[in-house]
Design a protein around this motif. Structure first.
Motif, PDB file in Angstrom:
ATOM      1  N   MET B 234       0.822  -1.214   0.000  1.00 16.85           N
ATOM      2  CA  MET B 234       0.000   0.000   0.000  1.00 16.85           C
ATOM      3  C   MET B 234       0.858   1.267   0.000  1.00 16.85           C
ATOM      4  SD  MET B 234      -2.895   1.422  -0.087  1.00 16.85           S
ATOM      5  CE  MET B 234      -4.288   0.392   0.290  1.00 16.85           C
ATOM      6  N   LYS B 235       2.014   1.206   0.704  1.00 15.21           N
ATOM      7  CA  LYS B 235       2.856   2.393   0.822  1.00 15.21           C
ATOM      8  C   LYS B 235       3.343   2.840  -0.550  1.00 15.21           C
ATOM      9  CE  LYS B 235       6.557   3.969   3.832  1.00 15.21           C
ATOM     10  NZ  LYS B 235       7.657   3.515   4.686  1.00 15.21           N
ATOM     11  N   VAL B 236       3.880   1.894  -1.318  1.00 15.03           N
ATOM     12  CA  VAL B 236       4.387   2.211  -2.664  1.00 15.03           C
ATOM     13  C   VAL B 236       3.217   2.532  -3.594  1.00 15.03           C
ATOM     14  CG1 VAL B 236       5.842   1.370  -4.572  1.00 15.03           C
ATOM     15  CG2 VAL B 236       6.315   0.628  -2.252  1.00 15.03           C
ATOM     16  N   VAL B 242      -0.316   9.018  -6.298  1.00 17.95           N
ATOM     17  CA  VAL B 242      -0.125  10.467  -6.148  1.00 17.95           C
ATOM     18  C   VAL B 242       0.879  11.001  -7.169  1.00 17.95           C
ATOM     19  CG1 VAL B 242       0.614  12.293  -4.562  1.00 17.95           C
ATOM     20  CG2 VAL B 242      -0.744  10.375  -3.702  1.00 17.95           C
ATOM     21  N   ASP B 243       2.040  10.347  -7.291  1.00 15.41           N
ATOM     22  CA  ASP B 243       3.114  10.887  -8.141  1.00 15.41           C
ATOM     23  C   ASP B 243       2.915  10.584  -9.623  1.00 15.41           C
ATOM     24  OD1 ASP B 243       4.182  11.773  -5.821  1.00 15.41           O
ATOM     25  OD2 ASP B 243       5.640  10.136  -5.613  1.00 15.41           O
ATOM     26  N   ASN B 244       2.583   9.359  -9.942  1.00 12.31           N
ATOM     27  CA  ASN B 244       2.475   8.979 -11.360  1.00 12.31           C
ATOM     28  C   ASN B 244       1.073   9.223 -11.921  1.00 12.31           C
ATOM     29  OD1 ASN B 244       4.927   8.092 -10.550  1.00 12.31           O
ATOM     30  ND2 ASN B 244       4.677   5.953 -11.157  1.00 12.31           N
ATOM     31  N   TYR B 245       0.053   8.846 -11.133  1.00 10.24           N
ATOM     32  CA  TYR B 245      -1.339   8.962 -11.615  1.00 10.24           C
ATOM     33  C   TYR B 245      -1.810  10.409 -11.511  1.00 10.24           C
ATOM     34  CZ  TYR B 245      -6.040   6.900 -12.384  1.00 10.24           C
ATOM     35  OH  TYR B 245      -7.248   6.529 -12.910  1.00 10.24           O
ATOM     36  N   PHE B 250      -9.066   9.904  -4.328  1.00  9.64           N
ATOM     37  CA  PHE B 250      -9.011   8.453  -4.099  1.00  9.64           C
ATOM     38  C   PHE B 250      -9.270   8.180  -2.615  1.00  9.64           C
ATOM     39  CE2 PHE B 250      -4.766  10.049  -3.407  1.00  9.64           C
ATOM     40  CZ  PHE B 250      -4.341   9.375  -2.280  1.00  9.64           C
ATOM     41  N   GLU B 251      -9.441   6.920  -2.326  1.00  6.88           N
ATOM     42  CA  GLU B 251      -9.798   6.555  -0.944  1.00  6.88           C
ATOM     43  C   GLU B 251      -9.076   5.268  -0.572  1.00  6.88           C
ATOM     44  OE1 GLU B 251     -13.911   5.677   1.543  1.00  6.88           O
ATOM     45  OE2 GLU B 251     -14.057   6.380  -0.529  1.00  6.88           O
ATOM     46  N   ILE B 252      -8.524   5.230   0.629  1.00  2.96           N
ATOM     47  CA  ILE B 252      -7.886   4.002   1.101  1.00  2.96           C
ATOM     48  C   ILE B 252      -8.945   3.183   1.831  1.00  2.96           C
ATOM     49  CG2 ILE B 252      -6.032   3.020   2.529  1.00  2.96           C
ATOM     50  CD1 ILE B 252      -4.739   5.899   2.307  1.00  2.96           C
ATOM     51  N   MET B 253      -9.075   1.948   1.376  1.00  3.08           N
ATOM     52  CA  MET B 253     -10.090   1.072   1.969  1.00  3.08           C
ATOM     53  C   MET B 253      -9.402  -0.086   2.694  1.00  3.08           C
ATOM     54  SD  MET B 253     -12.545   1.207  -1.307  1.00  3.08           S
ATOM     55  CE  MET B 253     -13.978   0.360  -0.699  1.00  3.08           C
ATOM     56  N   PRO B 254     -10.128  -0.824   3.491  1.00  2.00           N
ATOM     57  CA  PRO B 254      -9.487  -1.942   4.201  1.00  2.00           C
ATOM     58  C   PRO B 254      -8.951  -3.007   3.237  1.00  2.00           C
ATOM     59  CG  PRO B 254     -11.667  -1.512   5.080  1.00  2.00           C
ATOM     60  CD  PRO B 254     -11.544  -0.701   3.850  1.00  2.00           C
ATOM     61  N   TYR B 255      -8.152  -3.877   3.756  1.00  2.48           N
ATOM     62  CA  TYR B 255      -7.603  -5.025   3.011  1.00  2.48           C
ATOM     63  C   TYR B 255      -6.769  -4.583   1.792  1.00  2.48           C
ATOM     64  CZ  TYR B 255     -11.362  -7.019   5.768  1.00  2.48           C
ATOM     65  OH  TYR B 255     -12.204  -7.315   6.803  1.00  2.48           O
ATOM     66  N   ASN B 256      -5.887  -3.579   2.012  1.00  3.72           N
ATOM     67  CA  ASN B 256      -4.970  -3.113   0.953  1.00  3.72           C
ATOM     68  C   ASN B 256      -5.690  -2.722  -0.332  1.00  3.72           C
ATOM     69  OD1 ASN B 256      -2.756  -3.268   2.525  1.00  3.72           O
ATOM     70  ND2 ASN B 256      -1.806  -5.016   1.470  1.00  3.72           N
ATOM     71  N   MET B 273       1.121   1.348 -14.756  1.00  2.00           N
ATOM     72  CA  MET B 273       1.748   2.250 -13.798  1.00  2.00           C
ATOM     73  C   MET B 273       2.207   1.525 -12.529  1.00  2.00           C
ATOM     74  SD  MET B 273       0.056   6.022 -13.478  1.00  2.00           S
ATOM     75  CE  MET B 273      -1.537   5.352 -13.579  1.00  2.00           C
ATOM     76  N   PHE B 274       1.320   0.679 -12.033  1.00  2.00           N
ATOM     77  CA  PHE B 274       1.659  -0.086 -10.818  1.00  2.00           C
ATOM     78  C   PHE B 274       2.773  -1.097 -11.121  1.00  2.00           C
ATOM     79  CE2 PHE B 274      -2.602   1.262  -9.258  1.00  2.00           C
ATOM     80  CZ  PHE B 274      -2.218   1.738  -8.012  1.00  2.00           C
ATOM     81  N   ALA B 275       2.678  -1.700 -12.301  1.00  2.00           N
ATOM     82  CA  ALA B 275       3.675  -2.716 -12.696  1.00  2.00           C
ATOM     83  C   ALA B 275       5.052  -2.067 -12.815  1.00  2.00           C
ATOM     84  CB  ALA B 275       3.252  -3.374 -13.997  1.00  2.00           C
ATOM     85  N   ASP B 276       5.102  -0.841 -13.412  1.00  2.69           N
ATOM     86  CA  ASP B 276       6.379  -0.131 -13.564  1.00  2.69           C
ATOM     87  C   ASP B 276       7.027   0.170 -12.210  1.00  2.69           C
ATOM     88  OD1 ASP B 276       6.022  -0.231 -16.247  1.00  2.69           O
ATOM     89  OD2 ASP B 276       5.375   1.872 -16.511  1.00  2.69           O
TER      90      ASP B 276
END
Lengths: 270, 308
Positions: B234-236, B242-245, B250-256, B273-276
Motif C-alpha cells: 500500500m505504501k508504494v 499520487v506521483d504517477n497517476y 481516491f480513498e484508502i479502503m481496508p484489506y490493501n 503504472m503499478f507494474a512499472d
C-alpha cells in the motif's frame, strides 16, 4: 398546500360518527338482532306448546302466567348480555388488530375520546336491542295475554325493570369493553369475555353458596355481572333492593372504565 | 422551516434500547428517506412522532408544538401509513375511506372519489377489502393518508406488496404531491433503489441511532464509479497514485484496497503504472458505485462490521 379545517371540528363527535358508521356496517350487529328475536320466538313457541300439552282448563292460566315472565324477561330471554359481549369483542378487538385505532391516534384523535366513543356507541346499541326486544315481547304477551289487568303500576314496574336492566347491561358492557381494550385483539377479547361470562357465573354461585351456609343471605347482588338476573326476576322489589341494583352496576362500571381507560392511555399502540 | 424535530429521543423496553438519542429533523418541502435494516428503529421513531409510543426521554416538536395537546392538534395535519394498511376487511374501498374521513372530520364524497381515482381504485366497486390484493390494500391505505389534504405524509414501507406498475404509480404520486402541493414527506423503506428515486435527503438508522443524514447530492457523490485496486504494498501503491497517476480523488479502503475516483485513464494504463513501480496487483476492477452497497456500508456492512 392547504390542510382542511380539521382542527376546528369537534373530534369527539367525529369519533362517535365514525364508530356508529362502523358499527352499522358490522354484520354481527344484525346477526345478533336476528338471534335475539329468534330466541324470544323460541321461548314464545315453547310456552304455547306447553300450554297446548296441558289440559284445556289450565291452558289460559298457563299462557297468561308465562305472558308475564316473557314481558319482564325481555332482556334475559333475548340473551342481550351475551350477544353484546360478542359484539364488543369483535368491534373493539378488530379496531386494534386491523390498525384503525392506531390510524386514529396517529391522526391526533384523543385516546379518552376513542374509549368513550366506543362505549357510548355500544350503549346506544344495547338500548336499541332492549327496545326491540321489549317491543317483540310486548306484542307476544299481548297475543297470549297477561296474568292480571295491565295497570299503570305494572307498567311502572316494567319501566323500572327496563331502567335497571339497562344500567346492569351498561355495567357488563363496560367490563367487556375493558377486557377488549386490555387484550387488543378480537380473538383474545372474545375468548376472554366469554370465558369470564361463564366463569363468573360459576364462581359467584359457589361463593354465594358458601356465604349462605354461613348465614349471609342475599349477597349475590354485590357480585359483578349478577344484577341483570335479579332485575328481571324480582318484579316487586323493595326500594332498597332497587337502589342496590342501581348503584352496584354503576360502581362496577366506574371501576372497569377506569382500569380500561388508564391502560389505554398509558400503553403504546402497536 | 422545521416541520418535525426530535431532540435526544430515546425509547427503551426494559433494558433493550430501541431508539438511542435521536436528533432528527424534517424540513418543509423535503422528501426524507429513512433507511435502516429491520429493527434499526425506523418504525419506533415514526411511532413516537405520531404519538403511538411514548418516548422514554427526549422531546418531539411538530411545527414548533411540543405540549401533548398541541402535538395532537398538529398530528391532525399528518397523513400516515405505518407497518400495514389499517383497513376494515368487511367494508369496500369507499366505505373504508368514509369511515376514516368521518373520524378525521373531513367527510366529503367528492374528495373521497377523487382520491380513490388518484390511487387507482373505483369508488363504486362494492368489492370488500378482504377480497383485495395486497397492492390494492396498499393503494387504499395511501388513499386514506391523503384524506383532509395533509401537509405532511409519513409513509412506512409504502410500496410493500405493490407490483412494478403500482410502485411507479406511488412514486409518481409522492413526487406530484411534493412538487405540486408542497407536501412534506417522510418515507421509510428497505427498497433503497426506489427510495433514491424520490427522496431529496436521507437518514440512515442503525441500532436505534440516526448514524448519518445526507442530501441527495451527497449520496450521488458516494455512489460515483471508481477503480478498485487490491495491491500488495500500500505504501508504494499510494506513491504511484499520487506521483504517477496525479490522482487527488481516491480513498484508502481496508484489506490493501484503493478506490480511485479519477477515471481519466483506462485500466490497462493503471495496471502498467503499478507494474512499472513493481507494485503487485491482486485484482483491479472498475466498479459502478451502487446505492445498495453504499447504504449497507453506511449501516455498518452486511454483518455490522464490513466497510466499503
Amino acid at each position: 398546500m392547504k390542510t382542511n379545517d380539521l382542527n376546528s371540528s369537534n373530534s369527539f363527535a367525529n369519533t362517535l360518527k365514525a364508530d356508529f358508521y362502523k358499527l352499522g356496517k358490522m354484520k354481527s350487529v344484525y346477526i345478533a338482532a336476528a338471534i335475539m328475536f329468534g330466541l324470544i320466538l323460541i321461548t314464545f313457541v315453547s310456552v304455547v306448546a306447553l300450554a297446548h300439552l296441558s289440559d284445556a282448563d289450565s291452558q289460559s292460566d298457563i299462557l297468561s302466567l308465562f305472558g308475564s315472565s316473557i314481558l319482564f324477561g325481555f332482556v334475559k330471554s333475548a340473551n342481550i348480555e351475551l350477544l353484546v359481549t360478542i359484539i364488543i369483542g369483535i368491534f373493539v378487538g378488530k379496531e386494534f388488530s386491523n390498525g384503525t385505532v392506531r390510524l386514529s391516534v396517529a391522526r391526533g384523535a384523543d385516546r379518552l375520546q376513542i374509549y368513550f366513543s366506543k362505549l357510548i356507541s355500544i350503549i346506544v346499541l344495547i338500548f336499541g336491542y332492549m327496545v326491540g326486544s321489549l317491543l317483540v315481547c310486548g306484542i307476544l304477551t299481548a297475543i297470549i295475554g297477561y296474568s292480571e289487568p295491565f295497570t299503570s303500576l305494572i307498567f311502572a314496574r316494567l319501566m323500572r325493570t327496563f331502567g335497571l336492566s339497562f344500567v346492569a347491561l351498561i355495567a357488563s358492557a363496560s367490563i367487556y369493553m375493558m377486557i377488549a381494550f386490555l387484550t387488543r385483539s378480537s380473538g383474545a377479547a372474545l375468548g376472554a369475555s366469554i370465558g369470564i361470562y361463564i366463569l363468573i357465573e360459576i364462581v359467584v354461585s359457589i361463593i354465594v353458596l358458601i356465604l349462605e351456609s354461613k348465614g349471609l343471605n342475599d349477597t349475590v347482588i354485590y357480585f359483578p355481572l349478577q344484577q341483570l338476573s335479579l332485575c328481571v326476576s324480582d318484579q316487586e322489589m323493595e326500594v332498597a333492593t332497587a337502589m342496590k341494583l342501581l348503584f352496584m352496576p354503576i360502581g362496577y362500571m366506574a371501576v372497569s372504565t377506569l382500569v380500561g381507560l388508564l391502560t389505554f392511555l398509558k400503553r403504546d399502540i402497536k | 422551516m422545521n416541520i418535525i424535530e426530535t431532540s435526544h429521543l430515546s425509547k427503551r423496553y426494559g433494558s433493550k434500547v430501541v431508539l438511542d438519542d435521536v436528533n432528527f429533523c424534517l424540513k418543509e418541502g423535503e422528501i426524507y428517506g429513512l433507511v435502516g435494516r429491520n429493527g434499526a428503529g425506523k418504525t419506533t421513531l415514526i411511532r413516537e412522532i405520531l404519538g403511538l409510543a411514548a418516548p422514554t426521554s427526549g422531546t418531539i416538536s411538530i411545527n414548533g408544538a411540543m405540549s401533548q395537546d398541541a402535538l395532537a392538534y398538529e398530528r391532525k395535519k399528518i397523513g400516515s401509513l405505518i407497518d400495514f394498511p389499517a383497513l376494515i376487511s368487511h367494508m369496500s374501498a369507499y366505505e373504508n375511506m368514509k369511515a376514516a374521513a368521518l373520524q378525521f372530520g373531513c367527510y366529503d364524497d367528492q374528495e373521497i372519489r377523487e382520491i380513490l381515482h388518484k390511487v387507482g381504485l373505483n369508488a363504486d366497486d362494492p368489492l370488500k377489502v378482504k377480497n383485495f390484493s395486497l397492492g390494492m390494500k396498499q393503494r387504499l391505505a395511501i388513499g386514506i393518508t391523503l384524506l383532509g389534504n395533509p401537509s405532511v405524509l409519513i409513509l412506512d414501507e409504502p410500496v410493500n406488496g405493490l407490483d412494478p406498475t403500482g410502485i411507479f404509480e406511488v412514486r409518481e404520486l409522492v413526487q406530484r404531491l411534493n412538487r405540486e402541493d408542497r407536501v412534506t414527506i417522510l418515507i421509510s423503506s428497505h427498497l433503497l433503489g426506489e427510495l433514491s428515486r424520490v427522496a431529496t435527503c436521507y437518514g440512515v438508522m442503525e441500532g436505534g441511532k440516526l448514524v448519518k443524514e445526507m442530501r441527495g447530492s451527497d449520496l450521488e457523490e458516494l455512489c460515483r464509479p471508481y477503480i478498485k485496486v487490491v495491491i500488495e504494498d500500500m505504501k508504494v501503491g499510494l506513491r504511484v497514485v499520487v506521483d504517477n497517476y496525479h490522482a487527488h480523488d481516491f480513498e484508502i479502503m481496508p484489506y490493501n484496497t484503493l478506490a480511485i475516483y479519477d477515471l481519466s485513464r483506462p485500466i490497462p494504463d493503471v495496471v502498467k503504472m503499478f507494474a512499472d513501480a513493481n507494485v503487485k496487483i491482486n485484482s483491479i476492477t472498475e466498479c459502478q458505485g451502487d446505492l445498495e452497497s453504499t447504504f449497507i456500508s453506511l449501516m455498518g456492512g452486511l454483518h455490522g462490521n464490513e466497510n466499503k
